[in-house]
Write an enzyme that holds these catalytic residues in place. Sequence first.
Site, PDB file in Angstrom:
ATOM      1  N   LEU A  14     -37.019  -1.717  -0.833  1.00 15.64           N
ATOM      2  CA  LEU A  14     -37.735  -2.965  -0.549  1.00 15.64           C
ATOM      3  C   LEU A  14     -36.731  -4.061  -0.199  1.00 15.64           C
ATOM      4  O   LEU A  14     -35.880  -4.425  -1.023  1.00 15.64           O
ATOM      5  CB  LEU A  14     -38.559  -3.390  -1.760  1.00 15.64           C
ATOM      6  CG  LEU A  14     -39.521  -2.343  -2.318  1.00 15.64           C
ATOM      7  CD1 LEU A  14     -40.360  -2.938  -3.446  1.00 15.64           C
ATOM      8  CD2 LEU A  14     -40.428  -1.779  -1.216  1.00 15.64           C
TER       9      LEU A  14
ATOM     10  N   THR B 249     -44.501  -6.723  -4.237  1.00 15.04           N
ATOM     11  CA  THR B 249     -43.831  -5.424  -4.101  1.00 15.04           C
ATOM     12  C   THR B 249     -44.828  -4.279  -3.841  1.00 15.04           C
ATOM     13  O   THR B 249     -44.498  -3.334  -3.124  1.00 15.04           O
ATOM     14  CB  THR B 249     -42.994  -5.139  -5.359  1.00 15.04           C
ATOM     15  OG1 THR B 249     -43.763  -5.481  -6.518  1.00 15.04           O
ATOM     16  CG2 THR B 249     -41.714  -5.951  -5.366  1.00 15.04           C
TER      17      THR B 249
ATOM     18  N   HIS C 199      -6.470 -26.431   2.578  1.00 14.40           N
ATOM     19  CA  HIS C 199      -5.287 -27.068   1.994  1.00 14.40           C
ATOM     20  C   HIS C 199      -5.581 -27.615   0.605  1.00 14.40           C
ATOM     21  O   HIS C 199      -6.591 -28.300   0.400  1.00 14.40           O
ATOM     22  CB  HIS C 199      -4.843 -28.279   2.831  1.00 14.40           C
ATOM     23  CG  HIS C 199      -5.069 -28.146   4.285  1.00 14.40           C
ATOM     24  ND1 HIS C 199      -4.112 -27.723   5.165  1.00 14.40           N
ATOM     25  CD2 HIS C 199      -6.184 -28.387   5.040  1.00 14.40           C
ATOM     26  CE1 HIS C 199      -4.602 -27.708   6.392  1.00 14.40           C
ATOM     27  NE2 HIS C 199      -5.861 -28.103   6.338  1.00 14.40           N
TER      28      HIS C 199
HETATM   29  P1  TTP Z   1     -38.167 -10.214  -5.918  1.00 13.21           P
HETATM   30  O1  TTP Z   1     -36.735 -10.409  -6.348  1.00 13.21           O
HETATM   31  O2  TTP Z   1     -39.223 -10.277  -6.936  1.00 13.21           O
HETATM   32  O3  TTP Z   1     -38.543 -11.246  -4.767  1.00 13.21           O
HETATM   33  P2  TTP Z   1     -37.625 -11.922  -3.693  1.00 13.21           P
HETATM   34  O4  TTP Z   1     -36.549 -11.007  -3.221  1.00 13.21           O
HETATM   35  O5  TTP Z   1     -38.490 -12.477  -2.632  1.00 13.21           O
HETATM   36  O6  TTP Z   1     -36.874 -13.089  -4.480  1.00 13.21           O
HETATM   37  P3  TTP Z   1     -37.426 -14.461  -5.102  1.00 13.21           P
HETATM   38  O7  TTP Z   1     -38.294 -14.096  -6.275  1.00 13.21           O
HETATM   39  O8  TTP Z   1     -36.165 -15.137  -5.508  1.00 13.21           O
HETATM   40  O9  TTP Z   1     -38.147 -15.217  -4.034  1.00 13.21           O
HETATM   41  O10 TTP Z   1     -38.337  -8.833  -5.147  1.00 13.21           O
HETATM   42  C1  TTP Z   1     -37.831  -7.611  -5.574  1.00 13.21           C
HETATM   43  C2  TTP Z   1     -37.511  -6.770  -4.364  1.00 13.21           C
HETATM   44  O11 TTP Z   1     -38.683  -6.535  -3.575  1.00 13.21           O
HETATM   45  C3  TTP Z   1     -36.516  -7.424  -3.447  1.00 13.21           C
HETATM   46  O12 TTP Z   1     -35.653  -6.419  -2.988  1.00 13.21           O
HETATM   47  C4  TTP Z   1     -37.358  -7.961  -2.314  1.00 13.21           C
HETATM   48  C5  TTP Z   1     -38.535  -7.034  -2.265  1.00 13.21           C
HETATM   49  N1  TTP Z   1     -39.797  -7.647  -1.875  1.00 13.21           N
HETATM   50  C6  TTP Z   1     -40.436  -7.212  -0.730  1.00 13.21           C
HETATM   51  O13 TTP Z   1     -39.937  -6.351  -0.009  1.00 13.21           O
HETATM   52  N2  TTP Z   1     -41.649  -7.761  -0.408  1.00 13.21           N
HETATM   53  C7  TTP Z   1     -42.246  -8.709  -1.175  1.00 13.21           C
HETATM   54  O14 TTP Z   1     -43.361  -9.151  -0.834  1.00 13.21           O
HETATM   55  C8  TTP Z   1     -41.560  -9.154  -2.362  1.00 13.21           C
HETATM   56  C9  TTP Z   1     -42.158 -10.215  -3.239  1.00 13.21           C
HETATM   57  C10 TTP Z   1     -40.343  -8.586  -2.665  1.00 13.21           C
END
Ligand code: TTP
Length: 393
Positions: A6, A84, A308
């Site tokens: 992800l 996620t 520097h």
């Molecule tokens: P998070 O760390 O929860 O989300 P984020 O990466 O957007 O960070 P923040 O909370 O600081 O805004 O996500 C966990 C993992 O999942 C990370 O690798 C990003 C991924 N992710 C997605 O692919 N799609 C999504 O909709 C979300 C929320 C996260």
Amino acid sequence: MHAIVLAAGEGTRMRPLTETRPKPMLPAGDRPIAGHTAAAAVAAGAEQLTLVVGYGEEYVRDYFGDEFAGVPVEYVVQESQRGTADAVRAAAPHLDGPFAVLNGDNLYDAGSLRDLFAAGPSVATVRVDEPSNYGVVGVDDGVVTQIVEKPADPPTNRVNAGAYVFPEAATEWLDVPESDRGEAEITDVLAHVVDEHDVTPVSLDRWLDVGRPWELLAATEWKLGALDRRVEGEVSSDARLEGDVVVEEGATVRAGSVLEGPVLVESDADVGPNAYVRGATRIGPDVHVGHAVEVKNSVLLAGASVGHLSYVGDSVLGHDVNLGAGTKVANLRHDGADVTLTVKGDRVSTGRRKFGVVLGDEVKTGIDTSLAPGVKLSGGVYTEPNATISRDR
Ligand code: TTP
């Protein structure tokens, strides 16, 4: 094993470093965080990688191409970052059989991932001192019984480390309702899998969730600690390299400089004369660290320049940052308390007694600028000569 990584998130807690680039593409030592994630997955037996991309997707595609470590790479686009579970849903049409899900901003050790892949359906866990801040994994007789988010009274000290092997049937269970924070969470999918299958908890030997700027320092410390000395660039006979120092081809280390490893000097970086660089420091491509500059335990992204008479400690400098002569970073509070940083409006402890500053891309400081511990400057901010900066801008 088919591994989904992800990498579509906006990385809001990592700002300003993610104002223009996705968090999984920030460096942890010699490669981007997601490069380590994918390498660990391949070393653990992944035969196919699907990267879920969205925010800053071009940076992810440029790095991985269509093959990584001998394994085919495909991309699916998550149009808006709705969580996620939603990210995995984007990948679902490409799945056929059991699949692993890994966070592209997490560092895992390959040995543990191998155990996770072999045990599927499975969830990676780590033991922590304060489980009530995490998703706590209840276990009975070697099988996961429940996942409780941030419980006041945690049933165990094993918490969810964000790596899973799901059965193919889980692709039917991805339409989970929005959580309290308004996202479709993979943990709710896991709860369904736990109801229907025996899910094995697999303890990770080492793991790091890189969500906030000081965790990028921790990631750098981990990955630079794993490098062996290698000198391919040009190092003056009057410079001294101690311990595990890597000087990549095209980099220059000039006379009078002292580098105490672990230090990584990437291609076309120029260090010295008379610079003092201490571990764990990553000097990115095209970075300039000039005369009478000390850099300690820091990450300098591509093109940054500290020309520097400066001190930079426990800090992250974004792309093309330019520190005026005499700029100094304070990295220790007089009261000795851990340095705090503002993350999405809240002041949060870094858990570090020593922490400096986080500067977004193209920040420029005037000469003799003093920067207080825990300051963040957004991309493009300028400071006046002689300024003392103790608040974020
Ligand atoms: P998070 O760390 O929860 O989300 P984020 O990466 O957007 O960070 P923040 O909370 O600081 O805004 O996500 C966990 C993992 O999942 C990370 O690798 C990003 C991924 N992710 C997605 O692919 N799609 C999504 O909709 C979300 C929320 C996260």
